[in-house]
Design an enzyme around this catalytic site. Structure first.
Site, short mmCIF file in Angstrom:
data_model
loop_
_atom_site.label_atom_id
_atom_site.label_comp_id
_atom_site.label_asym_id
_atom_site.label_seq_id
_atom_site.Cartn_x
_atom_site.Cartn_y
_atom_site.Cartn_z
N ILE A 1 35.35 -8.45 25.44
CA ILE A 1 36.25 -9.30 24.53
C ILE A 1 35.77 -9.50 23.17
O ILE A 1 36.71 -9.71 22.26
CB ILE A 1 36.42 -10.80 25.20
CG1 ILE A 1 37.64 -11.69 24.64
CG2 ILE A 1 35.27 -11.69 25.25
CD1 ILE A 1 38.91 -11.10 24.79
N SER B 1 22.60 -10.38 21.98
CA SER B 1 23.32 -9.89 22.96
C SER B 1 22.11 -9.21 23.85
O SER B 1 21.30 -8.73 23.03
CB SER B 1 24.47 -8.96 22.78
OG SER B 1 25.03 -8.59 23.92
N LYS C 1 37.24 -18.99 25.58
CA LYS C 1 37.85 -19.91 26.83
C LYS C 1 37.28 -19.13 28.09
O LYS C 1 36.86 -17.87 28.16
CB LYS C 1 39.37 -19.75 26.84
CG LYS C 1 39.94 -18.16 27.16
CD LYS C 1 39.93 -17.98 28.66
CE LYS C 1 40.23 -16.50 28.75
NZ LYS C 1 40.37 -16.21 30.17
N ASP D 1 40.28 -16.93 36.01
CA ASP D 1 39.89 -16.59 34.60
C ASP D 1 41.12 -16.16 33.80
O ASP D 1 41.22 -16.58 32.55
CB ASP D 1 38.78 -15.15 34.70
CG ASP D 1 38.34 -14.93 33.32
OD1 ASP D 1 37.38 -15.04 33.06
OD2 ASP D 1 39.17 -13.78 33.12
#
Length: 302
Positions: free
Chosen positions: A11, A33, A87, A165
C-alpha cells in the site's frame, strides 16, 4: 513539510509514495521498514533511530499492519511528532482512544484516514442523500484476497480483521454518506477451519441496512453500495468512483485521487493544529466480532 513513511509494503509503494511525490505540501524525507525502501530516500531499520536523528521531520505516516501500529504511534507522539494513520487506525478501539488522548495532551495532530471516503463520487452521494430518509441500504463488497494480499497470512491472524480489512472500506463510505447513523443488530461470520479471522460476513444493521462481505471472489471485483429513498435509488459502484441515480450516471467527481486528498487534509490539520479520529467504521467491525455468529467453513490457503 518533511514526512517519514513507516512500513514500506504494497500500500505504501502503490499509493503513499506516488501521492507524496506529487504533493505540493510534503517532502518524503525518510522511510523506516524492515525490508522495503524508496529509491533516493534515506531509510532506517530502527524507528527510534529515525526519531532521534531526524528532528527536522515533524510528521510520521504509519503504514504498518494494525497490531504493531499503536507502539509506533505512541513513540512518535511522545517525540512530539504529528501522526497519520493508515486504515484501520488501530487494532482496538481502546488504543485509538488512547492515541487521541495522547496527541491532545502532547499538542500534536493525529489523523485516522479512511481512503475510501475520498473515492470520486462519495462526496456527491453524501450531498444527494443529505436530509433524506433511507428506506433500505445494502453493501456488496466482494473481492479476492489472493489478489490484494498475496501470501499475507497476517490478515487472518488475530488483529488482522479478516474480511473486514476490505469491508471496513465499505463501512467507512456508509458512515460518511448516510444522513443518520445506524448500529449493528446481528452478524454471521464465516471463518475458515484453519484460520482465526473471517473470510465472509453478513451484517444486519438498524434502519434496514445490510452488508454482504466476501474475500473469495475471483474475476471482476464487486464494490457496491445501494441506498434507496423516496427520491430514488442511489448506487455507488467501483468502490465509490461511480454513482448512478435510478440507473443513470450522476454526481460530480472529486478531483485528485484518494490518497492525494488524504495528504492534503493532513497538511490542513497540521497547519491548523487540529486532529481527526473518526472511529465509526471501526466500531461497526468491533460490534460484528462481539455479536457475530461464527460458522466454520472450508480451510483457506493462499
Amino acid at each position: 513539510m518533511k514526512l517519514a513513511l513507516v512500513g514500506i509494503g504494497k500500500i505504501a509503494q502503490d499509493q503513499h509514495v506516488p501521492s507524496l511525490a506529487a504533493s505540493p505540501d510534503w517532502e518524503l524525507a525518510a522511510t523506516c521498514s524492515r525490508a522495503g525502501e524508496v529509491a533516493g530516500v534515506p531509510s532506517y531499520r530502527g524507528f527510534d533511530a529515525l526519531l532521534a536523528e531526524r528532528e527536522d521531520i515533524k510528521v510520521i505516516s504509519l503504514c504498518l499492519p494494525p497490531v504493531p501500529r499503536f507502539d509506533y504511534a505512541q513513540r512518535a507522539i511522545e517525540a512530539g511528532r504529528h501522526v497519520m494513520l493508515e486504515k484501520p487506525p488501530g487494532a482496538t478501539l481502546s488504543e485509538c482512544h488512547a492515541l487521541e488522548d495522547m496527541a491532545r495532551e502532547a499538542g500534536v495532530s493525529i489523523y485516522a484516514t479512511w481512503h475510501s471516503r475520498e473515492a470520486g463520487k462519495v462526496a456527491a452521494a453524501k450531498s444527494w442523500l443529505a436530509g433524506q430518509k433511507v428506506s433500505r441500504a445494502h453493501i456488496t463488497w466482494r473481492e479476492d484476497v489472493r489478489r490484494w494480499h498475496p501470501g499475507q497470512d497476517w490478515v487472518f491472524d488475530p488483529g488482522g480483521m479478516g474480511v473486514f480489512d476490505p469491508g471496513i472500506n465499505a463501512l467507512s463510505i456508509l458512515t460518511e454518506i448516510l444522513p443518520s447513523p445506524v448500529h449493528l443488530k446481528s452478524a454471521r461470520l464465516e471463518v475458515p477451519a484453519n484460520r482465526q479471522g473471517p473470510i465472509g460476513a453478513d451484517l444486519t444493521f438498524t434502519d434496514n441496512v445490510t452488508a454482504d462481505l466476501d474475500w473469495r471472489q475471483a474475476g471482476p471485483q464487486s464494490w457496491d453500495i445501494e441506498v434507496e429513498t423516496a427520491r430514488g435509488l442511489l448506487k455507488l459502484s467501483d468502490g465509490g468512483d461511480t454513482m448512478t441515480l435510478d440507473g443513470v450516471e450522476a454526481g460530480e467527481v472529486s478531483e485528485g485521487g484518494e490518497y492525494p486528498r488524504l495528504y492534503a487534509k493532513m497538511a490542513l490539520l497540521v497547519g491548523a493544529g487540529k486532529s481527526e479520529m473518526d472511529l465509526a467504521p471501526l466500531r461497526h467491525v468491533a460490534d460484528a466480532f462481539m455479536l457475530g455468529e461464527r460458522v466454520i467453513v472450508d480451510p483457506f490457503e493462499f
